[in-house]
Motif scaffolding. Structure first.
Motif, PDB file in Angstrom:
ATOM      1  N   TYR A  48       6.871  11.419   8.196  1.00 54.83           N
ATOM      2  CA  TYR A  48       7.096  10.669   7.069  1.00 54.83           C
ATOM      3  C   TYR A  48       5.716  10.412   6.566  1.00 54.83           C
ATOM      4  N   PHE A  49       4.694  11.291   6.801  1.00 58.03           N
ATOM      5  CA  PHE A  49       3.442  10.766   6.638  1.00 58.03           C
ATOM      6  C   PHE A  49       3.188  10.642   5.021  1.00 58.03           C
ATOM      7  N   GLN A  50       3.386  11.874   4.286  1.00 51.66           N
ATOM      8  CA  GLN A  50       3.266  11.716   2.706  1.00 51.66           C
ATOM      9  C   GLN A  50       4.008  10.601   2.177  1.00 51.66           C
ATOM     10  N   PRO A  51       5.302  10.263   2.341  1.00 52.90           N
ATOM     11  CA  PRO A  51       5.928   9.226   1.679  1.00 52.90           C
ATOM     12  C   PRO A  51       5.351   8.114   1.989  1.00 52.90           C
ATOM     13  N   ILE A  52       4.752   7.735   3.204  1.00 55.32           N
ATOM     14  CA  ILE A  52       4.180   6.533   3.784  1.00 55.32           C
ATOM     15  C   ILE A  52       2.763   6.298   2.879  1.00 55.32           C
ATOM     16  N   CYS A  53       1.946   7.343   2.794  1.00 57.64           N
ATOM     17  CA  CYS A  53       0.792   7.442   1.865  1.00 57.64           C
ATOM     18  C   CYS A  53       1.188   6.971   0.358  1.00 57.64           C
ATOM     19  N   GLN A  54       2.082   7.429  -0.134  1.00 54.76           N
ATOM     20  CA  GLN A  54       2.431   7.028  -1.244  1.00 54.76           C
ATOM     21  C   GLN A  54       3.015   6.053  -1.589  1.00 54.76           C
ATOM     22  N   PHE A  55       3.623   5.250  -0.338  1.00 55.75           N
ATOM     23  CA  PHE A  55       4.157   3.832  -0.351  1.00 55.75           C
ATOM     24  C   PHE A  55       2.861   3.051  -0.571  1.00 55.75           C
ATOM     25  N   LEU A  56       1.915   3.455   0.529  1.00 52.91           N
ATOM     26  CA  LEU A  56       0.635   2.532   0.561  1.00 52.91           C
ATOM     27  C   LEU A  56      -0.140   2.672  -0.777  1.00 52.91           C
ATOM     28  N   ASP A  57      -0.272   3.885  -1.452  1.00 51.27           N
ATOM     29  CA  ASP A  57      -0.999   3.807  -2.391  1.00 51.27           C
ATOM     30  C   ASP A  57      -0.337   3.210  -3.817  1.00 51.27           C
ATOM     31  N   THR A  58       0.926   3.166  -3.715  1.00 50.50           N
ATOM     32  CA  THR A  58       1.591   2.550  -4.882  1.00 50.50           C
ATOM     33  C   THR A  58       1.812   1.035  -4.888  1.00 50.50           C
ATOM     34  N   PHE A  59       2.079   0.483  -3.634  1.00 49.51           N
ATOM     35  CA  PHE A  59       2.270  -1.057  -3.590  1.00 49.51           C
ATOM     36  C   PHE A  59       1.330  -1.935  -2.851  1.00 49.51           C
ATOM     37  N   PHE A  60       0.253  -1.302  -2.018  1.00 53.63           N
ATOM     38  CA  PHE A  60      -0.436  -2.215  -1.536  1.00 53.63           C
ATOM     39  C   PHE A  60      -2.158  -2.107  -2.091  1.00 53.63           C
ATOM     40  N   LEU A  61      -3.182  -2.125  -1.189  1.00 55.68           N
ATOM     41  CA  LEU A  61      -4.542  -2.233  -1.527  1.00 55.68           C
ATOM     42  C   LEU A  61      -5.089  -1.304  -2.353  1.00 55.68           C
ATOM     43  N   PHE A  62      -4.172  -0.069  -2.560  1.00 54.47           N
ATOM     44  CA  PHE A  62      -4.992   0.913  -3.341  1.00 54.47           C
ATOM     45  C   PHE A  62      -4.447   0.919  -4.768  1.00 54.47           C
ATOM     46  N   THR A  63      -3.819   0.256  -5.205  1.00 52.02           N
ATOM     47  CA  THR A  63      -3.028   0.276  -6.532  1.00 52.02           C
ATOM     48  C   THR A  63      -4.216   0.198  -7.696  1.00 52.02           C
ATOM     49  N   HIS A  64      -5.394  -0.319  -7.372  1.00 53.05           N
ATOM     50  CA  HIS A  64      -6.378  -0.609  -8.463  1.00 53.05           C
ATOM     51  C   HIS A  64      -7.731   0.370  -8.553  1.00 53.05           C
ATOM     52  N   THR A  65      -7.398   1.349  -7.531  1.00 51.85           N
ATOM     53  CA  THR A  65      -8.568   2.453  -7.442  1.00 51.85           C
ATOM     54  C   THR A  65      -8.069   3.479  -7.954  1.00 51.85           C
ATOM     55  N   SER A  66      -8.990   4.572  -8.125  1.00 43.98           N
ATOM     56  CA  SER A  66      -8.699   5.844  -8.647  1.00 43.98           C
ATOM     57  C   SER A  66      -7.823   6.475  -7.858  1.00 43.98           C
ATOM     58  N   SER A  67      -6.966   7.485  -8.333  1.00 42.55           N
ATOM     59  CA  SER A  67      -5.937   8.199  -7.624  1.00 42.55           C
ATOM     60  C   SER A  67      -6.774   8.985  -6.299  1.00 42.55           C
ATOM     61  N   THR A  68      -7.623   9.383  -6.665  1.00 42.87           N
ATOM     62  CA  THR A  68      -8.328  10.323  -5.871  1.00 42.87           C
ATOM     63  C   THR A  68      -8.916   9.610  -4.623  1.00 42.87           C
ATOM     64  N   GLY A  69      -9.606   8.390  -4.849  1.00 39.13           N
ATOM     65  CA  GLY A  69      -9.914   7.385  -3.790  1.00 39.13           C
ATOM     66  C   GLY A  69      -8.800   6.756  -3.310  1.00 39.13           C
ATOM     67  N   GLY A  70      -7.957   6.384  -3.771  1.00 34.38           N
ATOM     68  CA  GLY A  70      -6.717   5.312  -3.609  1.00 34.38           C
ATOM     69  C   GLY A  70      -5.913   6.627  -2.395  1.00 34.38           C
ATOM     70  N   GLY A  71      -5.667   7.895  -2.983  1.00 37.37           N
ATOM     71  CA  GLY A  71      -5.181   8.699  -2.070  1.00 37.37           C
ATOM     72  C   GLY A  71      -5.733   8.816  -0.499  1.00 37.37           C
ATOM     73  N   SER A  72      -7.123   8.926  -0.800  1.00 42.65           N
ATOM     74  CA  SER A  72      -7.701   9.030   0.479  1.00 42.65           C
ATOM     75  C   SER A  72      -7.862   8.056   1.401  1.00 42.65           C
ATOM     76  N   ALA A  73      -7.885   6.888   0.524  1.00 41.63           N
ATOM     77  CA  ALA A  73      -7.797   5.495   1.516  1.00 41.63           C
ATOM     78  C   ALA A  73      -6.396   5.378   2.136  1.00 41.63           C
ATOM     79  N   ALA A  74      -5.196   5.615   1.023  1.00 37.55           N
ATOM     80  CA  ALA A  74      -4.054   5.682   1.921  1.00 37.55           C
ATOM     81  C   ALA A  74      -3.677   6.330   3.132  1.00 37.55           C
ATOM     82  N   ARG A  75      -4.252   7.483   2.978  1.00 41.40           N
ATOM     83  CA  ARG A  75      -4.073   8.740   3.949  1.00 41.40           C
ATOM     84  C   ARG A  75      -4.803   8.381   5.302  1.00 41.40           C
TER      85      ARG A  75
END
Length: 315
Positions: free
Chosen positions: A62-89
């Motif tokens: 469930y790597f992709q859903p976990i990345c989306q979860f992290l990108d949506t709800f935690f530290l990465f919500t205020h970054t750009s979508s590209t940067g946030g996605g990379s950080a979440a991954r």
């Protein structure tokens, strides 16, 4: 009577050479007879290893859903979508790798714990027995903290092989353990050479100069653990046991112990007690830590130093 330590060993600042074992036995046979002490610890390690394994598999599936979860709800919500996605991954991948590595380490720890408690314990018991040169002259031996009797029965087997009329006494803190140990002695065919009793190792229920040989395996380090292993109080309790070993040992008698972690302090205390032929084996990893065999001989005339108390000394 004078007992000798085998000459292939060296002085305490050198290493013992590992003797060739002539008493190899399959670990399944050892486990069938003796079972395993502290099996609860092994179960905890295995449970934790399985738990971390499941978590690492879930991270992979469930790597992709976990990345989306992290990108949506935690530290990465205020970054750009590209940067946030990379950080979440990166965060998800790093956590998954750490979880998988933890599972591997826990499985290794469980395997080492089982091997140390069964196969290695049996092997080291044979090595302890080999430190005494002539068992035929031994009349009374003592195993401190005998547990289920792997070392105790190794001593009894050696007495039987040499045709000695001697006996070995196993001392343990638990009466239930001593009863179990007598059963294993009968299974090994050495029941007539073995006596077990319950007692406090910090005040051995035996007279001075009573035993020809005193042995112990992975026990002394457990004494005083209620104070914490690295406290002065715990160290004093361990040293008290060493003093008792020396007290009940006959002049020219041999003491051998295999223990974990605290071997340097044992050597220092034995030197203070004026023991002779103090020898230390090479390092053996047991229960994921360092262990050594220490052997020594009590001098023919043991005179206590001015700063030493016969029975109950403390730091």
């Amino acid at each position: 009577m004078s007992l000798a330590i085998k000459p292939h060993l060296h002085h305490h600042n050198h290493r013992m050479q590992k003797p060739t074992s002539t008493n190899s036995r399959d670990w399944t046979q050892i486990y069938t007879i003796y079972g395993m002490e502290q099996w609860q610890t092994l179960l905890v390690l295995i449970f934790q290893a399985i738990l971390f394994s499941v978590l690492s598999i879930l991270f992979l599936l469930y790597f992709q859903p976990i990345c989306q979860f992290l990108d949506t709800f935690f530290l990465f919500t205020h970054t750009s979508s590209t940067g946030g996605g990379s950080a979440a991954r990166f965060a998800a991948g790093f956590t998954g790798c750490v979880t998988a590595l933890s599972a591997v380490c826990l499985f290794f720890a469980a395997g080492n714990f089982f091997y140390s408690a069964v196969g290695l314990h049996y092997e080291m018991a044979q090595r302890i027995v080999s430190c005494v040169n002539d068992w035929s002259t031994v009349k009374v031996a003592l195993d401190i903290g005998c547990g289920r009797g792997i070392l105790l029965n190794a001593v009894a087997t050696q007495l039987k092989k040499t045709g000695s009329s001697g006996r070995v006494v196993g001392l343990d803190r638990s009466k239930r353990t001593t009863l179990s140990t007598l059963r294993t002695a009968n299974m090994e065919g050495v029941g007539e050479y073995v006596t077990c009793r319950e007692g406090d190792v910090r005040s051995l229920p035996f007279g001075d100069n009573y035993f020809d040989v005193v042995v112990s395996a992975t026990f002394v380090h457990t004494v005083g653990k209620e104070y914490g292993h690295r406290t002065v109080e715990a160290a004093a309790e361990r040293m008290r046991v060493l003093g008792e070993m020396v007290r009940v040992l006959k002049p020219c008698g041999v003491g051998v112990l295999w223990d974990l972690l605290h071997v340097p302090e044992y050597v220092r205390r034995l030197q203070e007690l004026k023991m002779e032929d103090i020898r230390v084996s090479e390092r053996v990893t047991a229960f994921m830590v360092s262990s050594h065999i220490v052997s020594f001989r009590k001098p023919s005339q043991h005179i206590l130093g001015a700063g030493e108390v016969r029975l109950d000394w403390r730091f």
